[in-house]
Design an enzyme around this catalytic site. Structure first.
Site, PDB file in Angstrom:
ATOM      1  CG  ASP A 105     -87.460 -45.678  66.529  1.00  0.00           C
ATOM      2  OD1 ASP A 105     -86.528 -46.391  66.938  1.00  0.00           O
ATOM      3  OD2 ASP A 105     -87.662 -45.429  65.317  1.00  0.00           O
ATOM      4  CG  ASP A 115    -103.185 -46.432  74.919  1.00  0.00           C
ATOM      5  OD1 ASP A 115    -102.746 -46.957  75.964  1.00  0.00           O
ATOM      6  OD2 ASP A 115    -104.410 -46.337  74.684  1.00  0.00           O
ATOM      7  CG  ASP A 159     -89.190 -51.554  67.191  1.00  0.00           C
ATOM      8  OD1 ASP A 159     -88.027 -51.131  67.131  1.00  0.00           O
ATOM      9  OD2 ASP A 159     -89.969 -51.584  66.215  1.00  0.00           O
ATOM     10  CE1 TYR A 177     -91.051 -56.331  66.854  1.00  0.00           C
ATOM     11  CE2 TYR A 177     -88.821 -56.729  66.074  1.00  0.00           C
ATOM     12  CZ  TYR A 177     -89.846 -55.853  66.359  1.00  0.00           C
ATOM     13  OH  TYR A 177     -89.666 -54.513  66.152  1.00  0.00           O
ATOM     14  CE  LYS A 208    -104.619 -50.823  74.111  1.00  0.00           C
ATOM     15  NZ  LYS A 208    -104.876 -49.365  74.247  1.00  0.00           N
TER      16      LYS A 208
HETATM   17  C1  IPM Z   1     -84.458 -52.042  66.467  1.00  0.00           C
HETATM   18  C2  IPM Z   1     -84.799 -52.152  64.999  1.00  0.00           C
HETATM   19  C3  IPM Z   1     -85.089 -53.610  64.672  1.00  0.00           C
HETATM   20  C4  IPM Z   1     -86.260 -54.068  65.525  1.00  0.00           C
HETATM   21  C5  IPM Z   1     -85.350 -53.890  63.168  1.00  0.00           C
HETATM   22  C6  IPM Z   1     -84.186 -53.441  62.308  1.00  0.00           C
HETATM   23  C7  IPM Z   1     -85.692 -55.319  62.903  1.00  0.00           C
HETATM   24  O1  IPM Z   1     -85.877 -51.332  64.692  1.00  0.00           O
HETATM   25  O2  IPM Z   1     -83.464 -52.670  66.876  1.00  0.00           O
HETATM   26  O3  IPM Z   1     -85.139 -51.309  67.182  1.00  0.00           O
HETATM   27  O4  IPM Z   1     -87.423 -53.872  65.149  1.00  0.00           O
HETATM   28  O5  IPM Z   1     -86.007 -54.650  66.576  1.00  0.00           O
HETATM   29 MG    MG Z   2     -86.523 -50.103  66.309  1.00  0.00          MG
END
Ligand code: IPM
Ligand code: MG
Length: 352
Positions: free
Chosen positions: A247, A219, A243, A140, A187
């Site tokens: 999710d 993975d 990240d 990032y 990884k």
């Molecule tokens: C998160 C979000 C952010 C990230 C985005 C909005 C930049 O997806 O906080 O998980 O990738 O960190």
């Molecule tokens: Mg995110």
């Protein structure tokens, strides 16, 4: 007087933050005097001040004890140059400037939501894990750019030893306070940065003999999280893997609308739901405010050591879910969904 800076941001951020504030103010009202100051960030700040992270907002966040954020971004600002967009122009610099290197995202199954998960009940029913994501390093924040001949683009993934050490140490400490199992996700079969990460993790482990350390390729970790998620206690991983995995992990609990998030630098923290600004439902009183409300509970616990009050909020959330209140993201086809405000009101009512 403890200072809380409030950043509603874009899209549903404008709707979920007032609900979290309602709950927060209710819980702390008798206790302590807090100041709440609201500032603009993201697309809203671009529209108002021409900048996703105005100086004023940054300064207020630097001086605050804690920051409560909604969400940022939306199609309206997608066509701006990358570095001016809400994500790269505001959220990432804010994380970096406040040194919020440790992102904590807990996934604990609330029994009332078992049927909301897309996975089988027996797979998710005992899940209680936390992902510790490194937040100010890695791909990032490495150099990024384009070449013209031949046309190419790059993002560099780099970690310093110090960056790895401090997040991994926190991983061990977090595990010590829980089930004493730490899984470091990398990884290392491909990436040099991951082999480096693994070496440092092994070194840090010497100071935590009471914690069982395992390593897992990212993975495989994605696969294991849906195959047998109960096996995890604390997961520590680098920025982008974290990240993606958070999710994924959020769906174990039924909805990303339930996933709270704390980004820490010592006691100071930025608290925000893990979900985005959901432009498709913004302004319609449809968003689930619970991740933000639960993030506010994390704020009371981590920044202000108000464990009792944090628990009151968490219990109230469980209570409203037990009572059958559901926002659209949680409701099944036979369940009636309530709105953002109504959910906030229900949580406030459940506090007493
Ligand atoms: C998160 C979000 C952010 C990230 C985005 C909005 C930049 O997806 O906080 O998980 O990738 O960190
Ligand atoms: Mg995110």
């Amino acid at each position: 007087m403890p200072k809380i800076v409030v950043l509603p941001g874009d899209g549903i951020g404008q709707e979920i933050i007032p609900e979290a504030l309602k709950v927060l103010k209710n819980v702390i009202s008798q206790k302590q005097e807090f100041t709440f100051q609201e500032y603009a960030i993201g697309g809203t700040a671009i529209d108002k001040f021409g900048k996703a992270l105005p100086e004023e907002t940054l300064k207020a966040c630097q001086e605050a004890d804690a920051v409560l954020m909604g969400s940022i971004g939306g199609p309206k600002w997608d066509t701006l140059p990358a570095m001016e967009r809400p994500e790269l122009g505001a959220l990432l610099p804010l994380r970096k400037k406040l040194n919020l290197f440790a992102n904590i995202r807990p996934v604990k199954i609330i029994p009332a939501l078992l049927s909301a998960s897309t996975l089988k009940e027996e797979v998710v029913k005992n899940v209680d894990l936390v992902v510790l994501r490194e937040l100010t390093g890695g791909i990032y924040f490495g150099e990024k750019g384009r070449n013209t001949q031949p046309p190419a683009a790059y993002d560099v993934l780099v970690y310093t030893e110090e960056e790895v050490r401090r997040i991994v140490e926190l991983g061990f400490q977090t595990a010590q306070g829980r089930k004493k199992r730490l899984c470091s996700v990398d990884k290392a079969n491909v990436l040099e940065s991951s082999r480096f990460w693994r070496e440092i993790t092994e070194d840090v482990a010497k100071n935590y003999p009471d914690v069982e350390l395992t390593h897992m390729y990212v993975d495989n970790a994605a696969m294991q999280l849906v195959r047998y998620p109960e096996q995890f206690d604390v997961i520590v991983t680098e920025n982008m893997f974290g990240d993606i995995l958070t999710d994924l992990a959020s769906m174990l609990g039924g909805s990303i609308g339930m996933l709270s998030s704390a980004s820490m630098a010592g006691k100071k923290g930025l608290y925000e739901p893990a979900h985005g600004s959901a432009p498709d439902i913004a302004g319609q009183n449809k968003a689930n405010p619970l991740a933000t409300i639960l993030s506010a509970a994390m704020m009371l616990r981590y920044t202000f050591d108000m464990n009792e009050e944090a628990e009151r909020i968490e219990k109230a959330v469980i209570k409203v879910l037990n009572q059958g209140y559901r926002t659209a993201d949680l409701a099944s086809s036979t369940e009636k969904a309530i709105g953002t405000k109504e959910m906030g009101d229900a949580v406030v009512a459940a506090l007493s």
